[in-house]
Design a protein around this motif. Sequence first.
Motif, PDB file in Angstrom:
ATOM      1  N   UNK A 188       1.143  -2.219   3.718  1.00 33.27           N
ATOM      2  CA  UNK A 188       0.068  -3.215   3.761  1.00 33.27           C
ATOM      3  C   UNK A 188      -0.420  -3.492   2.344  1.00 33.27           C
ATOM      4  N   UNK A 189      -0.430  -2.457   1.526  1.00 37.48           N
ATOM      5  CA  UNK A 189      -0.659  -2.600   0.088  1.00 37.48           C
ATOM      6  C   UNK A 189       0.292  -1.670  -0.670  1.00 37.48           C
ATOM      7  N   UNK A 190       0.677  -2.089  -1.868  1.00 36.00           N
ATOM      8  CA  UNK A 190       1.400  -1.200  -2.780  1.00 36.00           C
ATOM      9  C   UNK A 190       0.381  -0.761  -3.829  1.00 36.00           C
ATOM     10  N   UNK A 199      -3.830  -1.006   9.174  1.00 36.62           N
ATOM     11  CA  UNK A 199      -2.895  -1.268   8.089  1.00 36.62           C
ATOM     12  C   UNK A 199      -1.515  -0.690   8.371  1.00 36.62           C
ATOM     13  N   UNK A 200      -1.404   0.067   9.458  1.00 35.76           N
ATOM     14  CA  UNK A 200      -0.196   0.871   9.650  1.00 35.76           C
ATOM     15  C   UNK A 200       0.895   0.262  10.490  1.00 35.76           C
ATOM     16  N   UNK A 201       0.640  -0.861  11.182  1.00 31.82           N
ATOM     17  CA  UNK A 201       1.627  -1.421  12.096  1.00 31.82           C
ATOM     18  C   UNK A 201       2.976  -1.587  11.393  1.00 31.82           C
ATOM     19  N   UNK A 229      -1.159  -3.802  -6.109  1.00 27.82           N
ATOM     20  CA  UNK A 229      -0.408  -4.890  -6.721  1.00 27.82           C
ATOM     21  C   UNK A 229       0.055  -5.879  -5.645  1.00 27.82           C
ATOM     22  N   UNK A 230       0.459  -7.095  -6.037  1.00 26.20           N
ATOM     23  CA  UNK A 230       0.962  -8.044  -5.050  1.00 26.20           C
ATOM     24  C   UNK A 230       2.062  -7.417  -4.187  1.00 26.20           C
ATOM     25  N   UNK A 231       1.973  -7.627  -2.880  1.00 22.43           N
ATOM     26  CA  UNK A 231       2.965  -7.070  -1.960  1.00 22.43           C
ATOM     27  C   UNK A 231       3.044  -7.938  -0.707  1.00 22.43           C
ATOM     28  N   UNK A 232       4.207  -8.473  -0.465  1.00 20.47           N
ATOM     29  CA  UNK A 232       4.485  -9.233   0.753  1.00 20.47           C
ATOM     30  C   UNK A 232       6.006  -9.421   0.844  1.00 20.47           C
ATOM     31  N   UNK A 269      -5.721  -9.324  11.471  1.00 23.91           N
ATOM     32  CA  UNK A 269      -6.290 -10.084  10.356  1.00 23.91           C
ATOM     33  C   UNK A 269      -5.137 -10.649   9.520  1.00 23.91           C
ATOM     34  N   UNK A 270      -5.254 -11.880   8.990  1.00 23.19           N
ATOM     35  CA  UNK A 270      -4.108 -12.529   8.343  1.00 23.19           C
ATOM     36  C   UNK A 270      -3.365 -11.713   7.300  1.00 23.19           C
ATOM     37  N   UNK A 271      -4.072 -10.879   6.535  1.00 25.39           N
ATOM     38  CA  UNK A 271      -3.422 -10.143   5.447  1.00 25.39           C
ATOM     39  C   UNK A 271      -2.787  -8.832   5.892  1.00 25.39           C
ATOM     40  N   UNK A 272      -2.900  -8.481   7.168  1.00 24.66           N
ATOM     41  CA  UNK A 272      -2.313  -7.236   7.657  1.00 24.66           C
ATOM     42  C   UNK A 272      -0.796  -7.388   7.811  1.00 24.66           C
TER      43      UNK A 272
END
Length: 376
Positions: free
Chosen positions: A289-291, A165-167, A352-355, A188-191
């Motif tokens: 990767x996530x908030x 998750x850290x890249x 929460x949503x994050x991108x 993985x796609x969500x990373x």
Amino acid sequence: MEFRDLKAQYNKYKHEIDAAIEGVLKRGVFIGGEEVETLEEELKAYLGVKHCITCANGTEAMTLLMMAWDIKKGDAVFVPDFTFFSTGEIVSFVGATPVFVDVDRNTFNIDVQKLEETIIRTFNEGKLNPRAIIPVDLFGLPANFPEIEKIAKKYNLIVLEDGAQGFGGSIEDKKACSFGDAATTSFFPAKPLGCYGDGGGIFTDNDELAELVRSYKVHGKGESKYDNVRIGVNSRLDTIQAAILLVKLKIFIQHELDDVNRIARWYSERLKGVVDVPVIPNGYKSSFAQYTIKLKDSITREALQQKLSDKGIPSLVYYQKPMHRQIAFLDLACVDINFPISNELSNIVLSLPMHPYLQEEEVDFICNIIKNSTKV
């Protein structure tokens, strides 16, 4: 609204991604090939490491290192208790024993004081041979590697950075996936940097280790895949995925990493004092990767999730159960009271949503629902 909007990214860079895929199709080289080699070179340059070895997925990346280091039955590997199952799974997979360590409530990452206490206790018990530490860069924030590496040196332990998750994160000028004796990531796609399937990467400055990993990932090859000098596995990154990652790495560096950090600031500015927002220590940068926020209790979380869902806003709980409570690890007979923070976090965290393509008005919409629903 999407939790991580891969469709928005594709629509913006459709021409470049389609062209990259078409190039592979035209050349007809689907395993290996120039895209894989180019990707490994570009990842090395970005991270400032000597070796990059791509493979099938992030879990296998860690497994390959366990094999190369000859981690085996009787060995202890120290793993954070609050993380995804695979970090502990790969230890058990090679016959060794994962020893779980509670985490820091602010950063979600392995607690360095408790890590040293657990290492000392394991040495004193004399049942296992301490061999390695696998810190996880949870939710995009690098673990406390300056202190972890001091502890590892003190007790002669290997450090494997789980950077799935850290890249993109960093501590001062040193990037995540360049810490420890070796590091791994997942595509993985969500990373933070994801392909359109599975993929993983291994990073190290150690020449001998890199050579071993390259052998293990291709059936334990020697001079060729038909010259087999050890028992290995079959773990490759497909050429099409490498081509996609070459496009996505470029845009990740150009703007996506900065974008997610800007969006995280929007969230934190609006939610500070309403809920517990992520803590980013001085000198650290997260790739988000996530908030992930912290709420008062599980009842408050469940109510908020429902209100968000009613408005079409997805949210997720990472992780509903700490490692020491997983059924697969019950034979380790972990003492529940040794993991108060992990137990608490499992009941109160919400992502929460994050991108990079989240709009400010969308953040406002999400935050207004939270403000009207709950307080710390």
